[in-house]
Design a protein around this motif. Structure first.
Motif, PDB file in Angstrom:
ATOM      1  N   TYR A  35       0.745  -1.224  -0.136  1.00 25.59           N
ATOM      2  CA  TYR A  35       0.096  -0.086  -0.039  1.00 25.59           C
ATOM      3  C   TYR A  35       0.791   1.381  -0.271  1.00 25.59           C
ATOM      4  N   GLU A  36       2.132   1.086   0.471  1.00 22.33           N
ATOM      5  CA  GLU A  36       2.962   2.466   0.407  1.00 22.33           C
ATOM      6  C   GLU A  36       3.413   2.672  -1.106  1.00 22.33           C
ATOM      7  N   ARG A  37       3.771   1.620  -1.588  1.00 20.44           N
ATOM      8  CA  ARG A  37       4.030   1.858  -3.134  1.00 20.44           C
ATOM      9  C   ARG A  37       2.868   2.437  -4.140  1.00 20.44           C
ATOM     10  N   LEU A  38       1.697   1.569  -3.608  1.00 23.66           N
ATOM     11  CA  LEU A  38       0.442   1.965  -4.447  1.00 23.66           C
ATOM     12  C   LEU A  38       0.128   3.593  -4.214  1.00 23.66           C
ATOM     13  N   ALA A  39       0.143   3.833  -2.908  1.00 24.89           N
ATOM     14  CA  ALA A  39      -0.365   5.235  -2.352  1.00 24.89           C
ATOM     15  C   ALA A  39       0.285   6.270  -3.096  1.00 24.89           C
ATOM     16  N   THR A  40       1.917   5.971  -3.162  1.00 29.72           N
ATOM     17  CA  THR A  40       2.659   6.958  -3.888  1.00 29.72           C
ATOM     18  C   THR A  40       2.619   7.352  -5.125  1.00 29.72           C
ATOM     19  N   ILE A  41       2.170   6.116  -5.951  1.00 30.52           N
ATOM     20  CA  ILE A  41       1.882   6.196  -7.408  1.00 30.52           C
ATOM     21  C   ILE A  41       0.602   7.042  -7.609  1.00 30.52           C
ATOM     22  N   LEU A  42      -0.294   6.816  -6.855  1.00 29.72           N
ATOM     23  CA  LEU A  42      -1.581   7.269  -6.894  1.00 29.72           C
ATOM     24  C   LEU A  42      -1.858   8.810  -6.517  1.00 29.72           C
ATOM     25  N   ALA A  43      -0.857   9.010  -5.362  1.00 32.27           N
ATOM     26  CA  ALA A  43      -0.903  10.482  -4.827  1.00 32.27           C
ATOM     27  C   ALA A  43      -0.564  11.377  -5.964  1.00 32.27           C
ATOM     28  N   ALA A  44       0.212  10.819  -6.997  1.00 36.50           N
ATOM     29  CA  ALA A  44       0.611  12.032  -7.953  1.00 36.50           C
ATOM     30  C   ALA A  44      -0.511  12.502  -8.809  1.00 36.50           C
ATOM     31  N   GLU A  45      -1.639  12.157  -8.651  1.00 35.68           N
ATOM     32  CA  GLU A  45      -2.929  12.585  -9.506  1.00 35.68           C
ATOM     33  C   GLU A  45      -4.180  12.466  -8.621  1.00 35.68           C
ATOM     34  N   HIS A  46      -4.257  11.958  -7.418  1.00 40.32           N
ATOM     35  CA  HIS A  46      -5.379  11.976  -6.584  1.00 40.32           C
ATOM     36  C   HIS A  46      -5.073  11.928  -5.108  1.00 40.32           C
ATOM     37  N   THR A  47      -6.177  12.165  -4.419  1.00 40.27           N
ATOM     38  CA  THR A  47      -6.200  12.075  -2.879  1.00 40.27           C
ATOM     39  C   THR A  47      -6.169  10.591  -2.757  1.00 40.27           C
ATOM     40  N   ILE A  48      -5.502  10.246  -1.617  1.00 39.12           N
ATOM     41  CA  ILE A  48      -5.495   8.768  -1.546  1.00 39.12           C
ATOM     42  C   ILE A  48      -5.681   8.392   0.245  1.00 39.12           C
ATOM     43  N   ASP A  49      -6.701   7.956   0.724  1.00 38.14           N
ATOM     44  CA  ASP A  49      -6.675   7.297   2.001  1.00 38.14           C
ATOM     45  C   ASP A  49      -6.326   5.804   1.783  1.00 38.14           C
ATOM     46  N   VAL A  50      -5.554   5.476   2.659  1.00 37.59           N
ATOM     47  CA  VAL A  50      -5.246   3.891   3.115  1.00 37.59           C
ATOM     48  C   VAL A  50      -6.072   3.280   4.088  1.00 37.59           C
ATOM     49  N   GLU A  51      -6.705   2.206   3.965  1.00 43.40           N
ATOM     50  CA  GLU A  51      -7.255   1.489   5.178  1.00 43.40           C
ATOM     51  C   GLU A  51      -6.801   0.173   5.182  1.00 43.40           C
ATOM     52  N   PRO A  52      -5.760  -0.158   6.227  1.00 40.78           N
ATOM     53  CA  PRO A  52      -5.289  -1.520   6.175  1.00 40.78           C
ATOM     54  C   PRO A  52      -6.036  -2.386   6.919  1.00 40.78           C
ATOM     55  N   ASN A  53      -6.924  -2.053   7.771  1.00 45.93           N
ATOM     56  CA  ASN A  53      -7.657  -2.841   8.400  1.00 45.93           C
ATOM     57  C   ASN A  53      -9.012  -3.222   7.627  1.00 45.93           C
ATOM     58  N   PRO A  54      -9.218  -4.241   6.944  1.00 44.72           N
ATOM     59  CA  PRO A  54     -10.347  -4.460   5.926  1.00 44.72           C
ATOM     60  C   PRO A  54     -11.875  -4.504   6.791  1.00 44.72           C
ATOM     61  N   THR A  55     -11.710  -4.767   8.309  1.00 43.68           N
ATOM     62  CA  THR A  55     -12.987  -4.634   9.000  1.00 43.68           C
ATOM     63  C   THR A  55     -13.418  -3.388   9.064  1.00 43.68           C
ATOM     64  N   GLU A  56     -12.577  -2.448   9.021  1.00 41.49           N
ATOM     65  CA  GLU A  56     -13.129  -1.049   9.123  1.00 41.49           C
ATOM     66  C   GLU A  56     -13.320  -0.345   7.660  1.00 41.49           C
ATOM     67  N   ALA A  57     -12.976  -1.097   6.682  1.00 38.02           N
ATOM     68  CA  ALA A  57     -13.054  -0.509   5.311  1.00 38.02           C
ATOM     69  C   ALA A  57     -14.444  -0.269   4.764  1.00 38.02           C
TER      70      ALA A  57
END
Length: 457
Positions: free
Chosen positions: A168-190
């Motif tokens: 998720y750190e790699r994906l968030a870095t890529i996506l942040a170049a064009e979008h606002t990104i929130d990461v949810e590592p806990n699937p039960t809260e997703a």
């Protein structure tokens, strides 16, 4: 699920093969041997999905796709490139041109049919919204097609659900170049996070630890607040079978690891553009519904809505044994306002009158413009005595302060006459109630105007 599939390829053998595969699944198949023919068929709205080869003599598939996606008449048609080209550069070029997917030959029958079915569902939903939105054009609202074509797909809000930190750190870095990104590592809260975040795209890893990512996708599709948010699934190559299952339950697109940066950004932009377009269509449909039942000048409900809703309120009052009050209001000498100050001033008076009406009644009361300078207020669970007090308060509100017209440069005195009655006989026709209130209004005007006259049932 039937759909019209346009197969575009200059090699007859390839066309026959795809035609046979799709026809076996009961799709209606059309064919074109070059880009010019394909564009003509698409412009006549004769297809639901386009399966497009890249290597063609007159115009390659990239150019055909680009033209389809920049034409307001065809940009909503899903395009799947089916080609022998298999390099990441070719795939990304196709996605940048606007393709919804890029399948490399030889294509598995299972993959092909799953993708076509998924895009068919999406296209049919979009077509239904587009048909409903036609009314919006007839009442002067702007069509969303041109803004959709110009939309870059950037600047979206994305929720990434992934419990692998390195991923998720790699994906968030890529996506942040064009979008606002929130990461949810806990699937039960997703799911809760997704419902509260007003996101344009959900990106869900299907390789979560101790949690079924497909179940999360299914839950997102069943929840009202996330039902229309596109889902991009990510999985390891050995989970490709589960990805096909994901397409069946509502996943919009997918990627296999290792993730190519350019492809991730291109697929995210495609889904966000489509989300914004369908949201715009839904807004147009909702606005057209509201405009159909609302008076454009005053913002109050119109006569059509009042006549249908009054019957419901009367039935409820009769069933519950509760009173229902109804008053008809008429602005005194309104014609003279138009004659002496102009119709713009008359419109100013009507708008301000509606504002004062809203301030004088409850949220459960129904206020409508009945026509011209006549208005109707329906008051559930209100007897004649209480309704008379409200009517008198409203009369004083109108007469007590002059109305500003011509952008506040002039102020004029305005008064109203009110006819008031109640529904107290079980099963009484609403037409009789309206007639009784209208008779009371006539008496108020006959007796000198600027007054309230009540007439009991």
């Amino acid at each position: 699920m039937s759909a019209r599939i346009l197969v575009v390829d200059d090699v007859p053998a390839n066309v026959k093969l795809l035609e046979a595969r799709l026809s076996a699944e009961y799709f209606d198949v059309m064919t074109a041997s070059n880009g010019t023919e394909a564009l003509a068929l698409a412009s006549r709205a004769e297809c639901d999905i386009i399966l497009l080869d890249v290597m063609m003599p007159d115009m390659d598939g990239f150019e055909v796709c680009r033209r389809l996606k920049t034409d307001p008449a065809t940009h909503h048609i899903p395009v799947v490139m089916v080609t022998a080209l298999d390099s990441p550069a070719d795939r990304n070029r196709g996605l940048e041109a606007g393709a919804d997917d890029f399948l490399t030959k030889p294509v598995s029958d299972v993959v092909l049919i799953a993708r076509v079915r998924s895009l068919t569902r999406l296209k049919m939903m979009t077509d239904e919204l587009r048909m409903r939105a036609i009314t919006s054009l007839e009442i002067g609202m702007q069509a969303p097609e041109r803004s959709a074509v110009a939309d870059t797909g950037r600047g979206g809000r994305i929720l990434l659900v992934d419990d692998r930190q390195s991923s998720y750190e790699r994906l968030a870095t890529i996506l942040a170049a064009e979008h606002t990104i929130d990461v949810e590592p806990n699937p039960t809260e997703a799911l809760f996070h997704a419902a509260e975040g007003n996101y344009d795209l959900l990106i869900v890893s299907l390789d979560l630890n101790n949690f079924d990512g497909l179940r999360l996708c299914s839950q997102a599709r069943s929840l009202e607040r996330t039902r229309h948010v596109p889902i991009l699934a990510i999985a390891d190559p050995e989970n490709s079978t589960r990805l096909l299952r994901g397409l069946e339950i509502g996943v919009n697109d997918y990627l296999l690891r290792p993730i190519d940066k350019t492809e991730l950004l291109a697929r995210a932009r495609t889904q966000i553009r489509r989300r914004r377009y369908t949201d715009h269509l839904r807004d147009n449909v909702q606005n057209s519904i509201e405009m159909a039942i609302t008076d454009a000048l005053t913002g109050l409900h119109n006569r059509r809505y009042m006549e249908s809703h009054l019957a419901t309120l009367a039935d409820q009052a009769s069933t519950r044994g509760k009173p229902l009050a109804l008053m008809i209001l008429d602005i005194d000498y309104f014609k003279s306002i138009n004659d002496n100050y102009g119709h713009d001033a008359g419109d100013d008076v009507l708008r301000e009158f509606a504002v004062r009406v809203r301030k004088s009644i409850r949220g459960i009361d129904l206020a409508c413009r009945y026509g011209g300078e006549e208005f109707v207020i329906v008051m559930p669970e209100t007897d004649l005595h209480v309704a008379g007090m409200v009517a008198e308060r409203l009369r004083r509100s109108i007469a007590g302060e002059p109305f500003a017209v011509h952008k506040g440069t002039k102020r004029i005195e305005v008064t109203i006459s009110i006819g008031l009655t109640t529904l107290e006989q079980k099963g009484e026709a609403v037409a009789d109630v309206l007639k009784r209130a209208d008779t009371a209004l006539y008496r108020a005007k006959h007796d000198g105007r600027n007054r309230v006259v009540s007439q009991a049932a």
